[in-house]
Enzyme design. Structure first.
Site, PDB file in Angstrom:
ATOM      1  N   ARG A   1      -3.466   6.643   1.002  1.00 24.45           N
ATOM      2  CA  ARG A   1      -3.995   7.858   1.638  1.00 24.45           C
ATOM      3  C   ARG A   1      -3.041   8.603   2.551  1.00 24.45           C
ATOM      4  NH1 ARG A   1      -9.106   4.710   3.666  1.00 24.45           N
ATOM      5  NH2 ARG A   1      -7.452   3.169   3.514  1.00 24.45           N
TER       6      ARG A   1
ATOM      7  N   ARG B   1      -6.692  10.989  -6.311  1.00 23.24           N
ATOM      8  CA  ARG B   1      -7.948  10.260  -6.137  1.00 23.24           C
ATOM      9  C   ARG B   1      -9.129  11.207  -6.292  1.00 23.24           C
ATOM     10  NH1 ARG B   1     -10.239   7.381  -0.791  1.00 23.24           N
ATOM     11  NH2 ARG B   1     -10.349   9.577  -0.244  1.00 23.24           N
TER      12      ARG B   1
ATOM     13  N   ARG C   1       0.819  -1.227   0.000  1.00 21.11           N
ATOM     14  CA  ARG C   1       0.000   0.000   0.000  1.00 21.11           C
ATOM     15  C   ARG C   1       0.847   1.269   0.000  1.00 21.11           C
ATOM     16  NH1 ARG C   1      -5.576  -0.547   1.948  1.00 21.11           N
ATOM     17  NH2 ARG C   1      -6.254  -2.431   0.922  1.00 21.11           N
TER      18      ARG C   1
ATOM     19  N   TYR D   1     -15.019 -12.172   0.450  1.00 19.48           N
ATOM     20  CA  TYR D   1     -15.732 -10.891   0.218  1.00 19.48           C
ATOM     21  C   TYR D   1     -16.947 -11.114  -0.693  1.00 19.48           C
ATOM     22  CZ  TYR D   1     -11.827  -8.259   2.222  1.00 19.48           C
ATOM     23  OH  TYR D   1     -10.893  -7.737   3.079  1.00 19.48           O
TER      24      TYR D   1
ATOM     25  N   ASP E   1      -6.924  -3.238  -7.209  1.00 18.10           N
ATOM     26  CA  ASP E   1      -7.463  -3.852  -5.991  1.00 18.10           C
ATOM     27  C   ASP E   1      -7.786  -5.311  -6.254  1.00 18.10           C
ATOM     28  OD1 ASP E   1      -8.439  -2.809  -3.171  1.00 18.10           O
ATOM     29  OD2 ASP E   1      -9.829  -4.376  -3.819  1.00 18.10           O
TER      30      ASP E   1
HETATM   31  O1  CP3 Z   1      -0.225  -2.090  -2.287  1.00 14.47           O
HETATM   32  C1  CP3 Z   1      -0.587  -1.237  -3.132  1.00 14.47           C
HETATM   33  O2  CP3 Z   1      -0.318  -0.032  -3.035  1.00 14.47           O
HETATM   34  C2  CP3 Z   1      -1.286  -1.728  -4.385  1.00 14.47           C
HETATM   35  C3  CP3 Z   1      -2.669  -1.498  -4.433  1.00 14.47           C
HETATM   36  C4  CP3 Z   1      -3.569  -2.320  -3.521  1.00 14.47           C
HETATM   37  C5  CP3 Z   1      -4.747  -1.804  -2.947  1.00 14.47           C
HETATM   38  N1  CP3 Z   1      -5.394  -2.821  -2.326  1.00 14.47           N
HETATM   39  C6  CP3 Z   1      -5.182  -0.404  -3.048  1.00 14.47           C
HETATM   40  C7  CP3 Z   1      -6.254   0.077  -2.150  1.00 14.47           C
HETATM   41  C8  CP3 Z   1      -3.480  -3.669  -3.170  1.00 14.47           C
HETATM   42  C9  CP3 Z   1      -2.387  -4.682  -3.455  1.00 14.47           C
HETATM   43  C10 CP3 Z   1      -4.658  -3.967  -2.422  1.00 14.47           C
HETATM   44  C11 CP3 Z   1      -4.940  -5.310  -1.907  1.00 14.47           C
HETATM   45  C12 CP3 Z   1      -6.176  -5.539  -1.168  1.00 14.47           C
HETATM   46  N2  CP3 Z   1      -7.400  -4.939  -1.340  1.00 14.47           N
HETATM   47  C13 CP3 Z   1      -6.314  -6.526  -0.167  1.00 14.47           C
HETATM   48  C14 CP3 Z   1      -5.226  -7.485   0.265  1.00 14.47           C
HETATM   49  C15 CP3 Z   1      -4.242  -6.866   1.163  1.00 14.47           C
HETATM   50  C16 CP3 Z   1      -4.775  -6.464   2.518  1.00 14.47           C
HETATM   51  O3  CP3 Z   1      -4.827  -5.249   2.746  1.00 14.47           O
HETATM   52  O4  CP3 Z   1      -5.137  -7.354   3.291  1.00 14.47           O
HETATM   53  C17 CP3 Z   1      -7.636  -6.463   0.305  1.00 14.47           C
HETATM   54  C18 CP3 Z   1      -8.226  -7.328   1.387  1.00 14.47           C
HETATM   55  C19 CP3 Z   1      -8.313  -5.461  -0.460  1.00 14.47           C
HETATM   56  C20 CP3 Z   1      -9.747  -5.073  -0.382  1.00 14.47           C
HETATM   57  C21 CP3 Z   1      -9.860  -3.664   0.035  1.00 14.47           C
HETATM   58  N3  CP3 Z   1      -9.587  -2.591  -0.760  1.00 14.47           N
HETATM   59  C22 CP3 Z   1     -10.279  -3.192   1.304  1.00 14.47           C
HETATM   60  C23 CP3 Z   1     -10.661  -4.060   2.481  1.00 14.47           C
HETATM   61  C24 CP3 Z   1     -10.247  -1.808   1.244  1.00 14.47           C
HETATM   62  C25 CP3 Z   1     -10.717  -0.839   2.297  1.00 14.47           C
HETATM   63  C26 CP3 Z   1      -9.709  -0.678   3.367  1.00 14.47           C
HETATM   64  C27 CP3 Z   1      -9.024   0.632   3.195  1.00 14.47           C
HETATM   65  O5  CP3 Z   1      -7.800   0.681   3.399  1.00 14.47           O
HETATM   66  O6  CP3 Z   1      -9.732   1.614   2.908  1.00 14.47           O
HETATM   67  C28 CP3 Z   1      -9.772  -1.434  -0.046  1.00 14.47           C
HETATM   68  C29 CP3 Z   1      -9.552  -0.072  -0.531  1.00 14.47           C
HETATM   69  C30 CP3 Z   1      -8.176   0.250  -1.040  1.00 14.47           C
HETATM   70  N4  CP3 Z   1      -7.412  -0.566  -1.830  1.00 14.47           N
HETATM   71  C31 CP3 Z   1      -7.495   1.480  -0.852  1.00 14.47           C
HETATM   72  C32 CP3 Z   1      -6.292   1.384  -1.554  1.00 14.47           C
HETATM   73  C33 CP3 Z   1      -5.224   2.436  -1.703  1.00 14.47           C
HETATM   74  C34 CP3 Z   1      -8.023   2.682  -0.095  1.00 14.47           C
HETATM   75  C35 CP3 Z   1      -8.991   3.368  -1.009  1.00 14.47           C
HETATM   76  C36 CP3 Z   1      -9.054   4.847  -0.805  1.00 14.47           C
HETATM   77  O7  CP3 Z   1      -8.281   5.573  -1.447  1.00 14.47           O
HETATM   78  O8  CP3 Z   1      -9.906   5.263  -0.036  1.00 14.47           O
END
Ligand code: CP3
Length: 347
Positions: free
Chosen positions: A33, A42, A29, A152, A79
């Site tokens: 944010r 974003r 990540r 999910y 994602d």
């Molecule tokens: O690592 C990176 O920078 C690459 C991009 C990436 C994202 N999500 C961007 C993201 C990767 C590899 C993921 C993986 C992901 N997504 C997982 C597996 C890893 C982990 O965290 O356990 C899971 C379970 C998800 C599903 C997901 N996407 C959730 C549960 C959420 C909400 C939680 C949160 O942090 O808000 C997301 C949203 C998400 N995916 C964001 C980002 C940058 C935040 C979105 C925003 O900008 O508001």
């Protein structure tokens, strides 16, 4: 592992089993944010999913942390839940609450037909990045592991214990298997396309490995990941593959042998030296600094880094967190982390 000519990129050298005096570093990540420039892009995109599906803006946010910190690798911005959406399931993000999907109980409403058309913009992001990244930076593509993604799809949201998916698997094994099979097939197509577009390493995120044990872990976490890796190899994709079974309650040596991964991601709870003893000298390990310690910084951060570096001790290891960086992380703590790893005391 041996090779006649060593890759120029540090992360790829380590993934061939070479240890580096200064380990390569990237953070899960790392585009997110905690960075003001991410929040601005974003905003410009309109929303998180719009950002994922806009190759130009997704390329921009992927490059932001590389520009700011000079990480050794960059992970595609996308994602793990884009695959269910590509299979036809509704997906949206509630601000501040995370992902929402219309729950399903079998694969009847899903179709593989449009998956690669739907995910074409993501592959375009990869293709753009493979041209725009600095030459020393490795490009990592990724997908979710089937159990985690299915958890999910069945619950329609994140859950603390994945009970809805475990319950469906227990009640109607064939129905749950049909969802997993669909995900395995779609994930092979998707990761193959990412590799062909320029991803040099592939990572499989199994965020919810801890909710299964024994035969269920074998059936839903091990077998699908093994099938994906085998499927990719059968298609001639030879990019190194990192599996990240977060907090799995299993013997890691057996897991790595069964899935056929080249690298293993470690969560914050893992003891690096103990896992190294289980997996042997050749397996590449990645992780496992606690993201909360990176938030707090200071002397605690210095001690935690020194501790990990001491445990790495000349073994093939990629420095990373044990889970994704959190939005509260001060960007200056990331600069400090990199300076400490690279021995740049002026920072
Ligand atoms: O690592 C990176 O920078 C690459 C991009 C990436 C994202 N999500 C961007 C993201 C990767 C590899 C993921 C993986 C992901 N997504 C997982 C597996 C890893 C982990 O965290 O356990 C899971 C379970 C998800 C599903 C997901 N996407 C959730 C549960 C959420 C909400 C939680 C949160 O942090 O808000 C997301 C949203 C998400 N995916 C964001 C980002 C940058 C935040 C979105 C925003 O900008 O508001």
């Amino acid at each position: 592992m041996s090779s006649t000519s060593l890759p120029k990129k540090k992360l790829l050298r380590v993934l061939q089993g070479h240890s580096e005096a200064v380990p390569p570093i990237w953070l899960m990540r790392q585009a997110g944010r905690y960075l003001p420039e991410y929040r601005a892009t974003r905003e410009q995109a309109g929303g998180f999913l719009d950002l994922c599906y806009s190759p130009e803006l997704a390329e921009e946010v992927t490059l932001q942390p590389v520009r700011r910190y000079g990480f050794d690798a960059s992970i595609l911005f996308a994602d793990i839940l884009l695959i269910p959406q590509a299979l036809g399931q509704d997906l949206w993000f509630e601000t501040g609450e995370g992902p929402r999907l219309t729950p399903i109980e079998n694969a009847d409403s899903l179709s593989r037909a449009g998956v690669m058309i739907h995910l074409a913009p993501i592959c375009e992001t990869v293709a753009r990045l493979s041209k725009s990244l600095p030459e020393e930076t490795t490009l990592i593509g990724f997908a979710g592991a089937p159990w985690t993604v299915a958890s999910y799809m069945v619950a329609g949201r994140g859950t603390p214990d994945q009970a809805p998916a475990r319950d469906l698997a227990a009640r109607d094994l064939a129905a749950f298997q049909s969802i997993i099979d669909m995900l395995v097939a779609a994930t092979i197509d998707y990761l193959e396309a990412q590799a062909l577009a320029g991803a040099e390493v592939l990572q499989l995120f199994e965020s919810w490995a801890a909710s299964l044990e024994g035969d269920e872990f074998e059936r839903w976490c091990v077998a699908p990941v093994a099938a994906i890796i085998q499927g990719l190899r059968a298609r001639g994709i030879d990019a190194p593959i990192i599996a990240f079974p977060r907090a799995a309650k299993t013997h890691m040596g057996a897991y790595c042998a069964a899935v056929g991964c080249d690298g293993l991601g470690l969560d914050t709870s893992a003891d690096i030296a103990a896992v190294r003893a289980e997996v042997g000298d050749d397996m590449v390990l990645q992780g496992n600094l606690d993201p909360q310690i990176l938030v707090r910084g200071g002397a605690e951060l210095e001690t935690a880094i020194a501790d990990i570096l001491a445990q790495i001790d000349n073994t093939p290891h990629i420095f990373n967190l044990g889970h994704g960086i959190v939005p509260q992380t001060p960007p200056a703590h990331v600069s400090r982390l990199i300076a400490l790893i690279r021995g740049d005391e002026t920072a």
